[in-house]
Design a protein around this motif. Structure first.
Motif, PDB file in Angstrom:
ATOM      1  N   UNK A 139      -5.214  -4.030  -2.050  1.00  0.00           N
ATOM      2  CA  UNK A 139      -5.669  -4.847  -0.912  1.00  0.00           C
ATOM      3  C   UNK A 139      -5.233  -4.236   0.420  1.00  0.00           C
ATOM      4  N   UNK A 140      -4.024  -3.692   0.488  1.00  0.00           N
ATOM      5  CA  UNK A 140      -3.557  -3.058   1.726  1.00  0.00           C
ATOM      6  C   UNK A 140      -4.414  -1.853   2.088  1.00  0.00           C
ATOM      7  N   UNK A 141      -4.679  -0.988   1.091  1.00  0.00           N
ATOM      8  CA  UNK A 141      -5.495   0.188   1.370  1.00  0.00           C
ATOM      9  C   UNK A 141      -6.915  -0.211   1.764  1.00  0.00           C
ATOM     10  N   UNK A 142      -7.436  -1.234   1.136  1.00  0.00           N
ATOM     11  CA  UNK A 142      -8.777  -1.719   1.473  1.00  0.00           C
ATOM     12  C   UNK A 142      -8.822  -2.187   2.923  1.00  0.00           C
ATOM     13  N   UNK A 143      -7.803  -2.941   3.336  1.00  0.00           N
ATOM     14  CA  UNK A 143      -7.717  -3.391   4.732  1.00  0.00           C
ATOM     15  C   UNK A 143      -7.570  -2.221   5.694  1.00  0.00           C
ATOM     16  N   UNK A 144      -6.749  -1.236   5.322  1.00  0.00           N
ATOM     17  CA  UNK A 144      -6.564  -0.056   6.172  1.00  0.00           C
ATOM     18  C   UNK A 144      -7.894   0.656   6.406  1.00  0.00           C
ATOM     19  N   UNK A 145      -8.647   0.863   5.328  1.00  0.00           N
ATOM     20  CA  UNK A 145      -9.942   1.545   5.440  1.00  0.00           C
ATOM     21  C   UNK A 145     -10.895   0.710   6.289  1.00  0.00           C
ATOM     22  N   UNK A 146     -10.905  -0.589   6.064  1.00  0.00           N
ATOM     23  CA  UNK A 146     -11.789  -1.478   6.840  1.00  0.00           C
ATOM     24  C   UNK A 146     -11.473  -1.400   8.332  1.00  0.00           C
ATOM     25  N   UNK A 147     -10.198  -1.379   8.681  1.00  0.00           N
ATOM     26  CA  UNK A 147      -9.796  -1.340  10.087  1.00  0.00           C
ATOM     27  C   UNK A 147     -10.127  -0.002  10.749  1.00  0.00           C
ATOM     28  N   UNK A 148      -9.951   1.096  10.012  1.00  0.00           N
ATOM     29  CA  UNK A 148     -10.115   2.424  10.611  1.00  0.00           C
ATOM     30  C   UNK A 148     -11.540   2.974  10.484  1.00  0.00           C
ATOM     31  N   UNK A 149     -12.214   2.637   9.385  1.00  0.00           N
ATOM     32  CA  UNK A 149     -13.548   3.191   9.136  1.00  0.00           C
ATOM     33  C   UNK A 149     -14.666   2.150   9.186  1.00  0.00           C
TER      34      UNK A 149
ATOM     35  N   UNK B  19     -16.165  -1.951   7.779  1.00  0.00           N
ATOM     36  CA  UNK B  19     -16.371  -2.750   6.572  1.00  0.00           C
ATOM     37  C   UNK B  19     -17.276  -2.045   5.558  1.00  0.00           C
ATOM     38  N   UNK B  20     -18.310  -1.342   6.036  1.00  0.00           N
ATOM     39  CA  UNK B  20     -19.233  -0.650   5.127  1.00  0.00           C
ATOM     40  C   UNK B  20     -18.490   0.364   4.260  1.00  0.00           C
ATOM     41  N   UNK B  21     -17.650   1.175   4.894  1.00  0.00           N
ATOM     42  CA  UNK B  21     -16.908   2.201   4.159  1.00  0.00           C
ATOM     43  C   UNK B  21     -15.914   1.560   3.198  1.00  0.00           C
ATOM     44  N   UNK B  22     -15.303   0.470   3.615  1.00  0.00           N
ATOM     45  CA  UNK B  22     -14.366  -0.242   2.752  1.00  0.00           C
ATOM     46  C   UNK B  22     -15.088  -0.746   1.505  1.00  0.00           C
ATOM     47  N   UNK B  23     -16.254  -1.326   1.679  1.00  0.00           N
ATOM     48  CA  UNK B  23     -17.028  -1.835   0.534  1.00  0.00           C
ATOM     49  C   UNK B  23     -17.466  -0.683  -0.377  1.00  0.00           C
ATOM     50  N   UNK B  24     -17.804   0.449   0.208  1.00  0.00           N
ATOM     51  CA  UNK B  24     -18.236   1.599  -0.585  1.00  0.00           C
ATOM     52  C   UNK B  24     -17.095   2.144  -1.449  1.00  0.00           C
ATOM     53  N   UNK B  25     -15.901   2.269  -0.855  1.00  0.00           N
ATOM     54  CA  UNK B  25     -14.770   2.843  -1.585  1.00  0.00           C
ATOM     55  C   UNK B  25     -14.108   1.868  -2.549  1.00  0.00           C
ATOM     56  N   UNK B  26     -14.032   0.627  -2.136  1.00  0.00           N
ATOM     57  CA  UNK B  26     -13.308  -0.378  -2.921  1.00  0.00           C
ATOM     58  C   UNK B  26     -14.312  -1.340  -3.538  1.00  0.00           C
ATOM     59  N   UNK B  27     -15.047  -0.856  -4.519  1.00  0.00           N
ATOM     60  CA  UNK B  27     -16.125  -1.626  -5.117  1.00  0.00           C
ATOM     61  C   UNK B  27     -15.606  -2.937  -5.695  1.00  0.00           C
TER      62      UNK B  27
END
Length: 191
Positions: free
Chosen positions: A167-177, A179-187
């Protein structure tokens, strides 16, 4: 949120800055700095320094730790790269690692080996989260560092199966890249 990091922001970082040594915050707190606010609980602050300044920064932090009765100690080596950790009230609150100058490039050592980046990505950027002021590298370098971390994260069963880290890594990706990238990486969580 993250009041437990206040000694780092109010005592340690100002002491490093007063000494004239360069440092850069990276990881979750740096991402929060890009956004201007904390978006999750951060257990600690991650800092890197140039290898030529590593011992000087360690001495600076050691002196400050001794005055405040904190524990500052070496941590487990990662691919022969040193790391030191500051323990306050039995919890790691700061980690510090060296990076290596290679001409016009800099080398970071990750769990899955060394990575080289253009030195210009180190340009210091002043960030604020409320009253806390600190230095990070460019947003581009923060993105590259997160990508490198994610490479080893997704290969590690121990990490992938840890719901809190997931969940932390998902939030990190969402904040920096975004929501789209977060959804793509963290299916979906693997747990």
């Amino acid at each position: 949120m993250n009041q437990h990091l206040e000694p780092i922001f109010k005592i340690l970082i100002p002491n490093i800055e007063k000494s004239g040594l360069s440092y850069w915050v990276y990881g979750g707190v740096a991402i929060a700095g890009v956004k201007g606010n904390f978006y999750r609980v951060n257990a600690d602050i991650d800092i890197f320094v140039l290898e030529k300044d590593y011992k000087k920064v360690i001495n600076n932090i050691t002196a400050t730790s001794d005055r405040n009765l904190w524990i500052f100690k070496p941590a487990k080596l990662l691919n022969n790269r040193p790391k030191s950790e500051l323990i306050i009230e039995n919890k790691e609150r700061l980690s510090i690692v060296p990076i290596y100058e290679r001409g016009n490039e800099i080398e970071f050592i990750f769990e899955n080996g060394p990575k080289i980046f253009a030195r210009k990505l180190l340009n210091p950027v002043i960030r604020y989260i409320g009253e806390y002021k600190f230095i990070t590298p460019s947003e581009d370098l923060l993105k590259e560092l997160l990508r490198c971390y994610l490479e080893s994260f997704f290969k590690s069963e121990r990490r992938k199966n840890n719901k809190i880290l997931w969940e932390k890594r998902k939030l990190d990706v969402e904040q920096l890249f975004g929501e789209q990238e977060s959804k793509r990486l963290f299916i979906e969580p693997l747990i």
